[in-house]
Design a protein around this motif. Structure first.
Motif, mmCIF file in Angstrom:
data_model
loop_
_atom_site.group_PDB
_atom_site.id
_atom_site.type_symbol
_atom_site.label_atom_id
_atom_site.label_comp_id
_atom_site.label_asym_id
_atom_site.label_seq_id
_atom_site.Cartn_x
_atom_site.Cartn_y
_atom_site.Cartn_z
ATOM 1 N N ARG A 34 0.837 -1.203 0.000
ATOM 2 C CA ARG A 34 0.000 0.000 0.000
ATOM 3 C C ARG A 34 0.872 1.253 0.000
ATOM 4 O O ARG A 34 0.562 2.226 -0.702
ATOM 5 C CB ARG A 34 -0.958 -0.018 1.192
ATOM 6 C CG ARG A 34 -2.068 -1.059 1.064
ATOM 7 C CD ARG A 34 -3.123 -0.883 2.137
ATOM 8 N NE ARG A 34 -2.625 -1.228 3.463
ATOM 9 C CZ ARG A 34 -2.644 -2.439 3.984
ATOM 10 N NH1 ARG A 34 -3.111 -3.459 3.271
ATOM 11 N NH2 ARG A 34 -2.191 -2.682 5.209
ATOM 12 N N SER A 54 -6.458 -1.685 -16.031
ATOM 13 C CA SER A 54 -5.907 -2.596 -15.035
ATOM 14 C C SER A 54 -6.217 -4.049 -15.352
ATOM 15 O O SER A 54 -7.247 -4.377 -15.960
ATOM 16 C CB SER A 54 -6.479 -2.250 -13.652
ATOM 17 O OG SER A 54 -6.057 -3.166 -12.667
ATOM 18 N N GLU A 58 -7.286 -8.301 -7.849
ATOM 19 C CA GLU A 58 -7.478 -7.297 -6.807
ATOM 20 C C GLU A 58 -6.249 -6.422 -6.592
ATOM 21 O O GLU A 58 -6.365 -5.197 -6.428
ATOM 22 C CB GLU A 58 -7.846 -7.973 -5.476
ATOM 23 C CG GLU A 58 -9.210 -8.619 -5.444
ATOM 24 C CD GLU A 58 -9.161 -10.108 -5.751
ATOM 25 O OE1 GLU A 58 -8.261 -10.524 -6.513
ATOM 26 O OE2 GLU A 58 -10.023 -10.840 -5.224
ATOM 27 N N GLN A 61 -6.102 -3.732 -9.193
ATOM 28 C CA GLN A 61 -7.157 -2.738 -9.028
ATOM 29 C C GLN A 61 -6.860 -1.819 -7.846
ATOM 30 O O GLN A 61 -7.100 -0.603 -7.913
ATOM 31 C CB GLN A 61 -8.500 -3.420 -8.823
ATOM 32 C CG GLN A 61 -9.019 -4.164 -10.040
ATOM 33 C CD GLN A 61 -10.489 -4.543 -9.881
ATOM 34 O OE1 GLN A 61 -11.337 -3.682 -9.657
ATOM 35 N NE2 GLN A 61 -10.776 -5.823 -9.980
ATOM 36 N N GLN A 62 -6.348 -2.390 -6.758
ATOM 37 C CA GLN A 62 -6.009 -1.580 -5.596
ATOM 38 C C GLN A 62 -4.914 -0.569 -5.936
ATOM 39 O O GLN A 62 -5.001 0.609 -5.565
ATOM 40 C CB GLN A 62 -5.569 -2.492 -4.451
ATOM 41 C CG GLN A 62 -6.692 -3.324 -3.874
ATOM 42 C CD GLN A 62 -6.195 -4.486 -3.023
ATOM 43 O OE1 GLN A 62 -4.988 -4.721 -2.896
ATOM 44 N NE2 GLN A 62 -7.123 -5.224 -2.443
ATOM 45 N N ARG A 65 -6.292 2.272 -8.054
ATOM 46 C CA ARG A 65 -7.077 3.259 -7.307
ATOM 47 C C ARG A 65 -6.167 4.276 -6.613
ATOM 48 O O ARG A 65 -6.492 5.465 -6.547
ATOM 49 C CB ARG A 65 -7.988 2.555 -6.298
ATOM 50 C CG ARG A 65 -9.205 1.886 -6.946
ATOM 51 C CD ARG A 65 -10.269 1.551 -5.932
ATOM 52 N NE ARG A 65 -9.856 0.454 -5.055
ATOM 53 C CZ ARG A 65 -10.072 -0.831 -5.304
ATOM 54 N NH1 ARG A 65 -10.685 -1.188 -6.424
ATOM 55 N NH2 ARG A 65 -9.694 -1.752 -4.457
ATOM 56 N N TYR A 66 -5.046 3.821 -6.081
ATOM 57 C CA TYR A 66 -4.101 4.756 -5.465
ATOM 58 C C TYR A 66 -3.560 5.742 -6.504
ATOM 59 O O TYR A 66 -3.322 6.914 -6.196
ATOM 60 C CB TYR A 66 -2.948 4.007 -4.806
ATOM 61 C CG TYR A 66 -3.280 3.429 -3.454
ATOM 62 C CD1 TYR A 66 -3.415 4.258 -2.340
ATOM 63 C CD2 TYR A 66 -3.443 2.057 -3.276
ATOM 64 C CE1 TYR A 66 -3.712 3.741 -1.091
ATOM 65 C CE2 TYR A 66 -3.738 1.532 -2.028
ATOM 66 C CZ TYR A 66 -3.873 2.371 -0.940
ATOM 67 O OH TYR A 66 -4.172 1.851 0.296
ATOM 68 N N LEU A 68 -5.173 6.777 -9.272
ATOM 69 C CA LEU A 68 -6.235 7.691 -9.674
ATOM 70 C C LEU A 68 -6.590 8.684 -8.582
ATOM 71 O O LEU A 68 -7.051 9.797 -8.869
ATOM 72 C CB LEU A 68 -7.472 6.899 -10.091
ATOM 73 C CG LEU A 68 -7.403 6.277 -11.486
ATOM 74 C CD1 LEU A 68 -8.626 5.409 -11.746
ATOM 75 C CD2 LEU A 68 -7.299 7.362 -12.551
ATOM 76 N N GLU A 69 -6.374 8.314 -7.327
ATOM 77 C CA GLU A 69 -6.669 9.242 -6.228
ATOM 78 C C GLU A 69 -5.875 10.536 -6.334
ATOM 79 O O GLU A 69 -6.305 11.578 -5.844
ATOM 80 C CB GLU A 69 -6.371 8.567 -4.877
ATOM 81 C CG GLU A 69 -7.435 7.587 -4.429
ATOM 82 C CD GLU A 69 -7.061 6.915 -3.121
ATOM 83 O OE1 GLU A 69 -5.964 7.217 -2.583
ATOM 84 O OE2 GLU A 69 -7.861 6.083 -2.647
ATOM 85 N N PRO A 74 -10.258 12.136 -11.506
ATOM 86 C CA PRO A 74 -10.333 10.672 -11.389
ATOM 87 C C PRO A 74 -11.375 10.099 -12.336
ATOM 88 O O PRO A 74 -12.394 10.726 -12.638
ATOM 89 C CB PRO A 74 -10.741 10.459 -9.930
ATOM 90 C CG PRO A 74 -10.342 11.713 -9.235
ATOM 91 C CD PRO A 74 -10.532 12.812 -10.238
ATOM 92 N N GLU A 76 -13.033 6.110 -14.100
ATOM 93 C CA GLU A 76 -13.198 4.674 -13.904
ATOM 94 C C GLU A 76 -11.962 3.934 -14.431
ATOM 95 O O GLU A 76 -11.223 4.456 -15.270
ATOM 96 C CB GLU A 76 -14.449 4.184 -14.624
ATOM 97 C CG GLU A 76 -15.748 4.771 -14.090
ATOM 98 C CD GLU A 76 -15.995 4.387 -12.637
ATOM 99 O OE1 GLU A 76 -15.769 3.206 -12.304
ATOM 100 O OE2 GLU A 76 -16.395 5.255 -11.849
ATOM 101 N N VAL A 77 -11.766 2.711 -13.949
ATOM 102 C CA VAL A 77 -10.636 1.889 -14.381
ATOM 103 C C VAL A 77 -11.171 0.697 -15.175
ATOM 104 O O VAL A 77 -11.704 -0.248 -14.589
ATOM 105 C CB VAL A 77 -9.813 1.375 -13.187
ATOM 106 C CG1 VAL A 77 -8.635 0.536 -13.669
ATOM 107 C CG2 VAL A 77 -9.315 2.530 -12.342
#
Length: 235
Positions: A34, A54, A58, A61-62, A65-66, A68-69, A74, A76-77
């Motif tokens: 992370r 992506s 999982e 994808q995780q 998201r980091y 795109l934050e 931002p 969708e992926v």
């Protein structure tokens, strides 16, 4: 063409314990992973991304998201199964230390183009579908956002190594010479004549130069002056 940033997912619970996760569900980023994903998101915050695609797993994808934050807008992926991990078949879920004693292991190291994992995928087929997916998305991002578009593909170590080998003109049998660490960044631009590889396996450093765009053209003899070179825009 557009420019693709290849990002491997951050470290996972399986990575930390020496397991070959493969396509197993429920393999998440661990605490280190992370932090790595946050760091790559911070590095990419200086680049206005046209999009992020992506692997469906999982851990990717995780990581996506980091990333795109930290983007101003931002989005969708999209998930592409052609960017998913190699199907390791009966090797999935086993310890790497145990797999290293298998008769197939030396071939994985020295002749991966001939490897078909028992009950799984051929490594040559893995490379073919991954390269095709990257080139397909790259063309789509250029069509939608112009030749200066920069986008991210979040995927897996062997997938990214196989894409880099193709871009470098390397035979798949040489791809184990490449290293792609967790949350590392590699950069490829598919020019009109040949691909250009601008970075491999980086986990630190300023990426804001990508906002200038990478201009097509011949490679500068002698290596050039780097980002912002007068008259060429090359990086």
């Amino acid at each position: 063409m557009a420019t693709v940033i290849l990002v491997r997912h951050g470290r996972t619970t399986a990575n930390a314990t020496g397991l070959l996760a493969g396509r197993a569900a429920g393999v998440d980023l661990d605490e280190t992973g992370r932090r790595q994903a946050v760091r790559v998101g911070e590095r990419l915050a200086a680049v206005s991304l046209a999009g992020v695609v992506s692997s469906p797993l999982e851990r990717c994808q995780q990581t996506a998201r980091y990333i795109l934050e930290r983007q101003a807008t931002p989005s969708e992926v999209p998930l592409d199964p052609d960017l998913t991990e190699c199907d390791y078949g009966q090797w999935q879920g086993r310890k790497l230390a145990d797999l290293a004693t298998e008769a197939l292991w030396p071939m994985v190291q020295s002749q991966p183009s001939a490897v078909v994992f028992p009950g799984g995928e051929a490594m040559a087929a893995m490379q073919a579908r991954a390269v095709a997916a990257i080139r397909r998305h790259d063309a789509a991002f250029e069509a939608g956002h112009g030749a200066g578009a920069v986008w991210v593909a979040v995927s897996h170590g062997d997938i990214i190594k196989s894409v880099l080998a193709d871009a470098l003109g390397m035979h798949l049998d040489l791809f184990q010479r490449l290293n792609v660490g967790p949350a590392s960044v590699s950069i490829v631009r598919y020019g009109p004549g040949r691909p250009g590889v601008f970075a491999t396996n980086t986990d630190a450093g300023d990426l804001s130069w990508l906002s200038q765009g990478i201009q097509p053209g011949d490679a500068p003899v002698g290596g050039g002056a780097g980002p912002g070179e007068p008259g060429t825009g090359s990086a």
